[in-house]
Design a protein around this motif. Structure first.
Motif, PDB file in Angstrom:
ATOM      1  N   LEU A 219       0.809  -1.213   0.000  1.00 31.67           N
ATOM      2  CA  LEU A 219       0.000   0.000   0.000  1.00 31.67           C
ATOM      3  C   LEU A 219       0.842   1.262   0.000  1.00 31.67           C
ATOM      4  N   GLU A 220       2.120   1.143   0.383  1.00 33.87           N
ATOM      5  CA  GLU A 220       3.001   2.302   0.396  1.00 33.87           C
ATOM      6  C   GLU A 220       4.453   1.849   0.375  1.00 33.87           C
ATOM      7  N   VAL A 221       5.312   2.767  -0.030  1.00 36.47           N
ATOM      8  CA  VAL A 221       6.746   2.528   0.046  1.00 36.47           C
ATOM      9  C   VAL A 221       7.167   2.678   1.504  1.00 36.47           C
ATOM     10  N   PRO A 222       8.033   1.809   2.020  1.00 35.64           N
ATOM     11  CA  PRO A 222       8.480   1.950   3.413  1.00 35.64           C
ATOM     12  C   PRO A 222       8.955   3.361   3.700  1.00 35.64           C
ATOM     13  N   PRO A 223       8.529   3.942   4.809  1.00 34.15           N
ATOM     14  CA  PRO A 223       8.839   5.355   5.081  1.00 34.15           C
ATOM     15  C   PRO A 223      10.326   5.647   5.250  1.00 34.15           C
ATOM     16  N   ASP A 224      11.147   4.641   5.565  1.00 34.04           N
ATOM     17  CA  ASP A 224      12.577   4.901   5.751  1.00 34.04           C
ATOM     18  C   ASP A 224      13.381   4.681   4.470  1.00 34.04           C
ATOM     19  N   ALA A 225      12.690   4.488   3.345  1.00 36.22           N
ATOM     20  CA  ALA A 225      13.382   4.299   2.075  1.00 36.22           C
ATOM     21  C   ALA A 225      13.853   5.647   1.541  1.00 36.22           C
ATOM     22  N   ASP A 226      15.134   5.727   1.179  1.00 29.19           N
ATOM     23  CA  ASP A 226      15.673   6.945   0.586  1.00 29.19           C
ATOM     24  C   ASP A 226      15.599   6.931  -0.931  1.00 29.19           C
ATOM     25  N   LEU A 227      15.487   5.741  -1.515  1.00 27.46           N
ATOM     26  CA  LEU A 227      15.485   5.636  -2.963  1.00 27.46           C
ATOM     27  C   LEU A 227      14.885   4.299  -3.373  1.00 27.46           C
ATOM     28  N   VAL A 228      14.093   4.319  -4.446  1.00 27.63           N
ATOM     29  CA  VAL A 228      13.525   3.112  -5.024  1.00 27.63           C
ATOM     30  C   VAL A 228      14.103   2.948  -6.423  1.00 27.63           C
ATOM     31  N   VAL A 229      14.595   1.735  -6.725  1.00 29.53           N
ATOM     32  CA  VAL A 229      15.202   1.456  -8.021  1.00 29.53           C
ATOM     33  C   VAL A 229      14.437   0.336  -8.712  1.00 29.53           C
ATOM     34  N   ILE A 230      14.029   0.580  -9.947  1.00 28.28           N
ATOM     35  CA  ILE A 230      13.454  -0.462 -10.808  1.00 28.28           C
ATOM     36  C   ILE A 230      14.513  -0.768 -11.856  1.00 28.28           C
ATOM     37  N   ALA A 231      15.168  -1.904 -11.726  1.00 30.82           N
ATOM     38  CA  ALA A 231      16.348  -2.224 -12.533  1.00 30.82           C
ATOM     39  C   ALA A 231      16.035  -3.312 -13.540  1.00 30.82           C
ATOM     40  N   GLY A 232      15.702  -2.920 -14.752  1.00 29.20           N
ATOM     41  CA  GLY A 232      15.558  -3.873 -15.847  1.00 29.20           C
ATOM     42  C   GLY A 232      14.323  -4.732 -15.771  1.00 29.20           C
ATOM     43  N   ALA A 233      13.164  -4.154 -15.448  1.00 27.09           N
ATOM     44  CA  ALA A 233      11.919  -4.921 -15.422  1.00 27.09           C
ATOM     45  C   ALA A 233      11.615  -5.449 -16.827  1.00 27.09           C
ATOM     46  N   THR A 234      11.129  -6.684 -16.912  1.00 29.49           N
ATOM     47  CA  THR A 234      10.790  -7.298 -18.198  1.00 29.49           C
ATOM     48  C   THR A 234       9.295  -7.557 -18.338  1.00 29.49           C
ATOM     49  N   THR A 235       8.516  -7.301 -17.286  1.00 32.38           N
ATOM     50  CA  THR A 235       7.055  -7.383 -17.362  1.00 32.38           C
ATOM     51  C   THR A 235       6.469  -6.082 -16.839  1.00 32.38           C
ATOM     52  N   ASN A 236       5.215  -5.852 -17.188  1.00 30.74           N
ATOM     53  CA  ASN A 236       4.608  -4.554 -16.870  1.00 30.74           C
ATOM     54  C   ASN A 236       4.289  -4.419 -15.390  1.00 30.74           C
ATOM     55  N   LEU A 237       4.311  -3.168 -14.915  1.00 24.19           N
ATOM     56  CA  LEU A 237       3.913  -2.859 -13.547  1.00 24.19           C
ATOM     57  C   LEU A 237       2.417  -2.588 -13.519  1.00 24.19           C
ATOM     58  N   LEU A 238       1.741  -3.055 -12.470  1.00 19.00           N
ATOM     59  CA  LEU A 238       0.291  -2.905 -12.365  1.00 19.00           C
ATOM     60  C   LEU A 238      -0.074  -1.500 -11.914  1.00 19.00           C
ATOM     61  N   GLU A 239      -1.303  -1.109 -12.189  1.00 16.92           N
ATOM     62  CA  GLU A 239      -1.783   0.226 -11.833  1.00 16.92           C
ATOM     63  C   GLU A 239      -1.666   0.514 -10.337  1.00 16.92           C
ATOM     64  N   PRO A 240      -2.057  -0.429  -9.447  1.00 13.22           N
ATOM     65  CA  PRO A 240      -1.893  -0.132  -8.009  1.00 13.22           C
ATOM     66  C   PRO A 240      -0.447   0.123  -7.617  1.00 13.22           C
ATOM     67  N   GLU A 241       0.492  -0.605  -8.223  1.00 14.57           N
ATOM     68  CA  GLU A 241       1.906  -0.368  -7.930  1.00 14.57           C
ATOM     69  C   GLU A 241       2.334   1.021  -8.379  1.00 14.57           C
ATOM     70  N   LEU A 242       1.910   1.405  -9.581  1.00 11.03           N
ATOM     71  CA  LEU A 242       2.274   2.727 -10.092  1.00 11.03           C
ATOM     72  C   LEU A 242       1.673   3.833  -9.238  1.00 11.03           C
ATOM     73  N   GLU A 243       0.490   3.605  -8.709  1.00  9.16           N
ATOM     74  CA  GLU A 243      -0.139   4.604  -7.852  1.00  9.16           C
ATOM     75  C   GLU A 243       0.636   4.759  -6.548  1.00  9.16           C
TER      76      GLU A 243
END
Length: 535
Positions: free
Chosen positions: A227-251
């Motif tokens: 439901l959310e990115v962990p609050p202590d995360a300083d950076l999120v990396v998507i490295a070489g995804a080969t399948t699509n991300l779902l709408e809830p994830e993008l939100e």
């Protein structure tokens, strides 16, 4: 008597004058040494400024408020010993109060070496130890330099290609003084490149080790169902995804980014037949002013020998802190297979968008993916120079409190508790919220969201990260994203070798002048002087 008295007086005056002169000379010598000790300047006459500290390193060392000891635990025969010794001397000169240098020869100072090993739990020699009272960082000799082994087949020893001492030492200092490590989350569940699988070409194990030395904390994170990115995360990396991300994830990712988060997307071209896989990011990225192309970038002008034109070897950069040092040194980066990533035509005006890396003007984005073996620029392709990466930043203003017009001051809400009486004031008092008389609240600082997108993953993979300046580009990107600009642009120094190449005829002339003419002229001159004196 008068003559003897005058002679005595003259000697006294001469002796006194000489004594005063000696005393004044000693005083002047002492003053000069005192001033030189308090106000001295070191110079670096090397053409590549091998022993000079960058402004960023000097600023970090000058701001130290705790003691740091740097121990050179190297053999004097090491090729980097002299460079490390001089460099650490400059660190010490930048802040002699809190930075101290110590040298221990592992072969000669056996007792001191044993104590050092026990004190800092060192498992090997030929290292540099950067330590505080509670923690330490160990830098291996081989991490301080890059060597050229091209002459090994001819029996020649390796030569120093690049000295990385300042980068490694400043990173170690920053790691010791930082309150916490920046936490990076690598997403999983979409075919991303693995972090710990050295056997596969797409693995990021070397990148993980590199970032670990730069004091990053790295974890894998599955975004599916969250439901959310962990609050202590300083950076999120998507490295070489080969399948699509779902709408809830993008939100979820959009809420994180819009709240001041930071993200890095490495969009490696993934094929489904003769088309690229739709990752579902086109519309999402368009909201941040980024356009990704359904193409493969071609650049014949920057083609490497024995490689196809889809391998981009470029030194064309935009104006941005991430690539500033690469632009200044004209250092190239290598993208083996990339898609175009550039600024969207309808980018919102409040976004600050910079295209980081580009092809030459003769490059293009090939859209006919069914015939990549017979490429050629046509009307449907993206004309060069083609961007390969984009950085976006945007301010996030704090929410304003409701205006008086929006606040209903009329009839009281029946469900609202009654105001407390005077006896309850003690329960409502908050000492941290109280301001002194005449004091105004400090203006709030707007947060900033940051997003970087590259059209390639391979430049950061195990197969390519050691090539060209790929590792520098990756580390600079992450440091900018987590707002650690102190470490950006601390580049390795390349020693300049001056070679004198002469032909055989030129060597013959030098031999004739040095061994025949000059000695002959000396003999003739000596004989002429001897004859002249005999006369």
């Amino acid at each position: 008597m008068d003559g003897k008295h005058s002679e005595t007086r003259r000697k006294v005056i001469e002796g006194s004058t000489l004594g005063v002169g000696v005393i004044m000379a000693l005083v002047l010598f002492g003053m000069l040494n005192y001033l030189a000790h308090r106000h001295y300047q070191r110079f670096d006459w090397t053409s590549s400024q091998l022993y000079s500290l960058s402004e960023k390193s000097r600023a970090i060392v000058a701001d130290l408020d705790q003691e740091i000891e740097a121990v050179i635990f190297l053999s004097p025969a090491s090729e980097v010993y002299a460079a490390v010794d001089e460099l650490l001397t400059r660190y010490e000169a930048a802040n002699p109060r809190f930075f101290k240098k110590r040298v221990i020869d592992p072969a000669k100072n056996l007792l001191a070496a044993r104590r050092l090993v026990e004190q800092y739990q060192i498992e090997r020699s030929n290292v540099i130890v950067i330590a505080t009272e509670d923690d330490r960082r160990v830098i291996d000799e081989y991490d301080l330099a890059e060597y050229d082994y091209s002459g090994a087949q001819y029996g020649q020893p390796p030569t120093l290609k690049e000295f990385k001492g300042e980068q490694q030492i400043t990173s170690a200092i920053l790691a010791l003084v930082e309150a916490r490590k920046p936490r990076i989350l690598f997403t999983t569940g979409h075919g991303e490149a693995p972090l710990e699988d050295p056997g596969t070409p797409r693995s990021l194990s070397q990148a993980q080790a590199l970032l670990g030395r730069d004091n990053f904390e790295i974890e894998e994170w599955s975004s599916l169902g969250k439901l959310e990115v962990p609050p202590d995360a300083d950076l999120v990396v998507i490295a070489g995804a080969t399948t699509n991300l779902l709408e809830p994830e993008l939100e979820v990712l959009k809420r994180y980014l819009d709240a001041g988060g930071r993200m890095l997307l490495l969009l490696d071209p993934a094929f489904s037949g003769t088309e690229l896989v739709d990752l579902g990011l086109d519309e999402w990225l368009a909201g941040y002013g980024i356009a990704i192309g359904d193409d493969i970038v071609i650049d014949p002008e920057n083609q490497l020998p024995f490689f196809g034109a889809e391998t981009i070897f470029t030194d064309s950069y935009g104006f941005h802190p991430i690539v500033e040092s690469l632009e200044q040194t004209r250092t190239r980066v290598l993208f083996p297979l990339a898609r175009s990533v550039g600024k969207h035509e309808e980018a919102p005006g409040e976004l600050e968008i910079t295209e980081l890396v580009k092809t030459s003007s003769s490059g293009w984005g090939e859209t006919n993916l069914a015939a990549l073996d017979q490429v050629g620029l046509d009307d449907d392709d993206v004309a060069g120079p083609v961007p390969l990466g984009v950085a976006v930043s945007f301010k996030i203003e704090p929410e304003s409190p409701p205006s008086p017009e929006e606040t209903d001051l009329g009839e009281a809400d029946p469900e609202t508790p009654e105001a407390p009486d005077a006896g309850d004031e003690e329960d409502l008092f908050d000492p941290d919220a109280e301001m002194a008389e005449g004091e105004t609240a400090a203006p709030s600082t707007a947060a900033e969201g940051r997003l970087v997108v590259f059209g390639d993953l391979d430049f950061a993979s195990d197969a390519q990260i050691a090539n060209a300046a790929n590792s520098v580009l990756l580390v600079n990107t992450l440091n900018w994203l987590v707002k650690r600009e102190q470490l950006i642009a601390i580049e390795g120094r390349r020693p300049q070798e001056t070679r004198l190449s002469m032909s055989g005829s030129e060597l013959s002339v030098i031999w004739l002048v040095v061994l025949i003419i000059l000695p002959g002229m000396s003999v003739i001159l000596g004989i002429s002087v001897f004859i002249g004196r005999r006369r």
